[in-house]
Design a protein around this motif. Structure first.
Motif, PDB file in Angstrom:
ATOM      1  N   UNK A  20       1.445  -1.780  -0.166  1.00 16.69           N
ATOM      2  CA  UNK A  20       1.137  -2.194  -1.524  1.00 16.69           C
ATOM      3  C   UNK A  20       1.054  -3.700  -1.699  1.00 16.69           C
ATOM      4  N   UNK A  21       1.550  -4.459  -0.744  1.00 22.21           N
ATOM      5  CA  UNK A  21       1.526  -5.919  -0.838  1.00 22.21           C
ATOM      6  C   UNK A  21       0.317  -6.459  -0.078  1.00 22.21           C
ATOM      7  N   UNK A  22      -0.458  -7.318  -0.712  1.00 24.20           N
ATOM      8  CA  UNK A  22      -1.657  -7.927  -0.118  1.00 24.20           C
ATOM      9  C   UNK A  22      -2.680  -6.871   0.320  1.00 24.20           C
ATOM     10  N   UNK A  23      -2.673  -5.717  -0.325  1.00 22.21           N
ATOM     11  CA  UNK A  23      -3.662  -4.680  -0.032  1.00 22.21           C
ATOM     12  C   UNK A  23      -3.309  -3.755   1.117  1.00 22.21           C
ATOM     13  N   UNK A  24      -2.080  -3.834   1.650  1.00 23.64           N
ATOM     14  CA  UNK A  24      -1.679  -2.936   2.737  1.00 23.64           C
ATOM     15  C   UNK A  24      -1.583  -1.515   2.185  1.00 23.64           C
ATOM     16  N   UNK A  25      -2.326  -0.616   2.824  1.00 19.48           N
ATOM     17  CA  UNK A  25      -2.388   0.772   2.369  1.00 19.48           C
ATOM     18  C   UNK A  25      -1.572   1.715   3.256  1.00 19.48           C
ATOM     19  N   UNK A  26      -1.502   1.429   4.561  1.00 20.62           N
ATOM     20  CA  UNK A  26      -0.909   2.363   5.510  1.00 20.62           C
ATOM     21  C   UNK A  26      -0.305   1.600   6.687  1.00 20.62           C
ATOM     22  N   UNK A  27       0.898   2.007   7.093  1.00 23.59           N
ATOM     23  CA  UNK A  27       1.576   1.409   8.246  1.00 23.59           C
ATOM     24  C   UNK A  27       2.038   2.550   9.150  1.00 23.59           C
ATOM     25  N   UNK A  28       1.738   2.441  10.452  1.00 27.60           N
ATOM     26  CA  UNK A  28       2.143   3.488  11.383  1.00 27.60           C
ATOM     27  C   UNK A  28       2.423   2.897  12.762  1.00 27.60           C
ATOM     28  N   UNK A  29       3.380   3.500  13.468  1.00 27.23           N
ATOM     29  CA  UNK A  29       3.645   3.155  14.861  1.00 27.23           C
ATOM     30  C   UNK A  29       3.146   4.321  15.694  1.00 27.23           C
ATOM     31  N   UNK A  30       2.102   4.076  16.468  1.00 30.83           N
ATOM     32  CA  UNK A  30       1.499   5.117  17.297  1.00 30.83           C
ATOM     33  C   UNK A  30       1.939   4.885  18.742  1.00 30.83           C
ATOM     34  N   UNK A  31       3.025   5.542  19.123  1.00 31.68           N
ATOM     35  CA  UNK A  31       3.585   5.340  20.464  1.00 31.68           C
ATOM     36  C   UNK A  31       2.664   5.885  21.546  1.00 31.68           C
ATOM     37  N   UNK A  32       1.907   6.918  21.239  1.00 25.74           N
ATOM     38  CA  UNK A  32       0.986   7.507  22.217  1.00 25.74           C
ATOM     39  C   UNK A  32      -0.097   6.507  22.625  1.00 25.74           C
ATOM     40  N   UNK A  33      -0.624   5.770  21.632  1.00 21.70           N
ATOM     41  CA  UNK A  33      -1.645   4.755  21.896  1.00 21.70           C
ATOM     42  C   UNK A  33      -1.035   3.393  22.209  1.00 21.70           C
TER      43      UNK A  33
END
Length: 72
Positions: A20-33
């Motif tokens: 929600x800050x500065x337009x951030x919509x989604x955060x994820x940690x993709x351990x597989x990649x």
């Protein structure tokens, strides 16, 4: 769902992202990649996506907003 993340890199730089800050919509940690993915809200010019390789991360702290629906 990750709400906030602070990433300390091996080159001693620190990055903070909050949903929600500065337009951030989604955060994820993709351990597989092997990536931390930060996706911003789409604009007329397109969608900004930041990919941080986990191999360059020294330390990572985050707030997970997942709520367990288990009842006693």
């Amino acid at each position: 769902m990750i709400d906030r993340i602070e990433v300390s890199m091996i080159n001693e730089s620190v990055h903070n992202f909050r949903k929600g800050e500065f337009g951030v919509e989604y955060i994820d940690i993709n351990e597989k990649r092997g990536l931390i993915e930060i996706i911003y809200v789409a604009k007329e010019t397109g969608r900004k996506i930041v990919l941080i390789p986990l191999q360059n991360v020294e330390k990572c702290e985050f707030t997970d907003k997942s709520v367990s629906s288990e009842k006693d």
